[in-house]
Design an enzyme around this catalytic site. Structure first.
Site, PDB file in Angstrom:
ATOM      1  CE  LYS A  19      -2.115  -1.097   3.899  1.00 25.70           C
ATOM      2  NZ  LYS A  19      -1.555  -2.428   4.241  1.00 25.70           N
ATOM      3  NE  ARG A  49      -4.858  -1.441   8.905  1.00 23.29           N
ATOM      4  CZ  ARG A  49      -3.619  -1.018   8.595  1.00 23.29           C
ATOM      5  NH1 ARG A  49      -3.304   0.251   8.652  1.00 23.29           N
ATOM      6  NH2 ARG A  49      -2.699  -1.882   8.243  1.00 23.29           N
ATOM      7  NE  ARG A  51       6.711  -3.966   5.427  1.00 19.31           N
ATOM      8  CZ  ARG A  51       5.432  -3.671   5.352  1.00 19.31           C
ATOM      9  NH1 ARG A  51       4.887  -3.366   4.202  1.00 19.31           N
ATOM     10  NH2 ARG A  51       4.675  -3.684   6.430  1.00 19.31           N
ATOM     11  NE  ARG A  76       5.934  -1.130   9.747  1.00 20.72           N
ATOM     12  CZ  ARG A  76       4.770  -1.150   9.116  1.00 20.72           C
ATOM     13  NH1 ARG A  76       4.663  -0.604   7.929  1.00 20.72           N
ATOM     14  NH2 ARG A  76       3.717  -1.724   9.667  1.00 20.72           N
ATOM     15  NE  ARG A 110       1.340  -5.345  10.625  1.00 19.87           N
ATOM     16  CZ  ARG A 110       2.460  -5.205   9.903  1.00 19.87           C
ATOM     17  NH1 ARG A 110       3.524  -5.944  10.172  1.00 19.87           N
ATOM     18  NH2 ARG A 110       2.517  -4.334   8.943  1.00 19.87           N
TER      19      ARG A 110
END
Ligand code: AMP
Length: 227
Positions: free
Chosen positions: A22, A97, A136, A170, A181
């Protein structure tokens, strides 16, 4: 978002599970169409780093992979929306969300004569997400990011955006947190996305392919819906 009184020509939301890309995808309409990316997660991480009351309250919830309360999310977005650059349109990333957030967005948009122009869902397989998130890295200072396999920078270890080298992983990009999540996504977010389908504003992108291909698809959709 309570308190938003700024005209918004186009509101495109970009729902998708964690790791769908996203944040990467939302930067394209920013660059090409002058729309402003509003990443709820990035705003919460900034608030946490700054030690604001909202940020401190959100820290443990984010570390567990759960959803931060609507009150806190709406408060940080409201602060961002008070800045004048959002006049050219917004592309919320990771928002709404929950049903409560979607209702708050609708209420505020209708107050200024607007509504969600489109929800562009990034479709991915849950199984692929562990690799996506564990590989990532981001740079807090410029927001640039890279990935071990799907988005390597042009020069190894050097940010394409700003040339910096201090990439960080992260804290919530772990396999364990990812499970929570994904669960939150399927339980609370996926049903509300279906609601945009019933309104006739839902678009879909297969986000399992190479990033370059997805980046070519998104502008076509945004150009069509923002026209
Ligand atoms: P993201 O950067 O979108 O992956 O979000 C990281 C984390 O921030 C999520 O796992 C949640 O804990 C929190 N978060 C981000 N956006 C929202 C939202 N709209 N509502 C509730 N929590 C959120």
């Amino acid at each position: 978002m309570p308190g938003c009184s700024i005209p918004l020509p186009a509101v495109v939301i970009l729902p998708g599970p964690p790791g769908a890309g996203k944040g990467t995808q939302a930067r394209m309409p920013e660059k090409d169409f002058g729309m402003i990316q509003l990443s709820a997660g990035a705003l919460l991480r900034s608030a946490a780093a700054a030690g604001t009351p909202a940020g401190l309250a959100a820290t443990a919830v984010m570390a567990a992979g759960d959803l931060v309360s609507d009150d806190i999310v709406l408060a940080v977005l409201k602060d961002r929306m008070a800045q004048p650059d959002v006049r050219t349109g917004i592309i919320p990333d990771g928002f709404p969300r929950t049903d409560g957030q979607a209702a708050a967005l609708d209420t505020e948009l209708s107050r200024v004569g607007h509504k969600v122009t489109a929800a562009i869902r990034l479709d991915v397989d849950d199984a692929a997400m562990v690799d996506r998130v564990s590989g990532r890295y981001t740079r807090a200072t410029c927001g640039g990011g890279c990935h071990d396999t799907v988005k390597q920078p042009a020069a190894a270890g050097v940010c394409d955006k700003c040339g910096g080298t201090d990439f960080a992983h992260r804290a919530d990009d772990t396999a364990e947190t990812l499970r929570a999540r994904l669960q939150a996504y399927h339980a609370q977010t996926a049903p509300l996305i279906a609601g945009y389908g019933r309104r006739g504003v839902l678009e879909r992108i297969d986000a399992m392919g190479p990033i370059a291909g997805i980046l070519r698809t998104l502008p076509t959709i945004v150009a069509r819906i923002a026209a």
